[in-house]
Write a protein that holds these residues in place. Structure first.
Motif, PDB file in Angstrom:
ATOM      1  N   LEU A 110       0.866  -1.177   0.000  1.00  0.00           N
ATOM      2  CA  LEU A 110       0.000   0.000   0.000  1.00  0.00           C
ATOM      3  C   LEU A 110       0.902   1.227   0.000  1.00  0.00           C
ATOM      4  O   LEU A 110       1.993   1.195   0.577  1.00  0.00           O
ATOM      5  CB  LEU A 110      -0.894   0.014   1.246  1.00  0.00           C
ATOM      6  N   PRO A 111       0.469   2.317  -0.600  1.00  0.00           N
ATOM      7  CA  PRO A 111       1.350   3.487  -0.673  1.00  0.00           C
ATOM      8  C   PRO A 111       1.781   4.035   0.688  1.00  0.00           C
ATOM      9  O   PRO A 111       2.876   4.562   0.825  1.00  0.00           O
ATOM     10  CB  PRO A 111       0.494   4.524  -1.414  1.00  0.00           C
ATOM     11  N   TRP A 112       0.947   3.915   1.705  1.00  0.00           N
ATOM     12  CA  TRP A 112       1.280   4.479   3.016  1.00  0.00           C
ATOM     13  C   TRP A 112       1.931   3.473   3.967  1.00  0.00           C
ATOM     14  O   TRP A 112       2.259   3.807   5.088  1.00  0.00           O
ATOM     15  CB  TRP A 112       0.037   5.086   3.673  1.00  0.00           C
ATOM     16  N   VAL A 113       2.116   2.224   3.523  1.00  0.00           N
ATOM     17  CA  VAL A 113       2.772   1.204   4.345  1.00  0.00           C
ATOM     18  C   VAL A 113       4.150   0.911   3.746  1.00  0.00           C
ATOM     19  O   VAL A 113       4.240   0.467   2.607  1.00  0.00           O
ATOM     20  CB  VAL A 113       1.925  -0.098   4.400  1.00  0.00           C
ATOM     21  N   PRO A 114       5.230   1.143   4.503  1.00  0.00           N
ATOM     22  CA  PRO A 114       6.575   0.959   3.933  1.00  0.00           C
ATOM     23  C   PRO A 114       7.037  -0.499   3.926  1.00  0.00           C
ATOM     24  O   PRO A 114       8.114  -0.832   4.402  1.00  0.00           O
ATOM     25  CB  PRO A 114       7.442   1.826   4.841  1.00  0.00           C
TER      26      PRO A 114
END
Length: 70
Positions: free
Chosen positions: A22-26
């Motif tokens: 996900l874009p907000w999970v690194p």
């Protein structure tokens, strides 16, 4: 080969790099696959340890007088 070249031109410097789940999970997709592999292996080790512990308590322990089973 044409599709690969178009994809490489569209992504530029991001081409060939891992993508995030996900874009907000690194966390990258490769890291997620490694986690699933390691946690699955750990679960099997835990099951094996549980079986060994149960056999020890149930059969070996009473023969030495530990934990008397009536």
């Amino acid at each position: 080969m044409g599709e690969s070249k178009r994809r490489k031109e569209a992504l530029k410097e991001k081409y060939g790099q891992d993508t995030y789940i996900l874009p907000w999970v690194p966390i990258t997709k490769t890291q997620a696959q490694q986690f699933v592999k390691v946690s699955g292996q750990g679960a099997w080790y835990g099951i094996g340890f549980l079986i060994l512990f149960w056999v020890t308590i149930r059969f070996i322990g009473p023969s030495f007088g530990w934990w008397q089973v009536n």
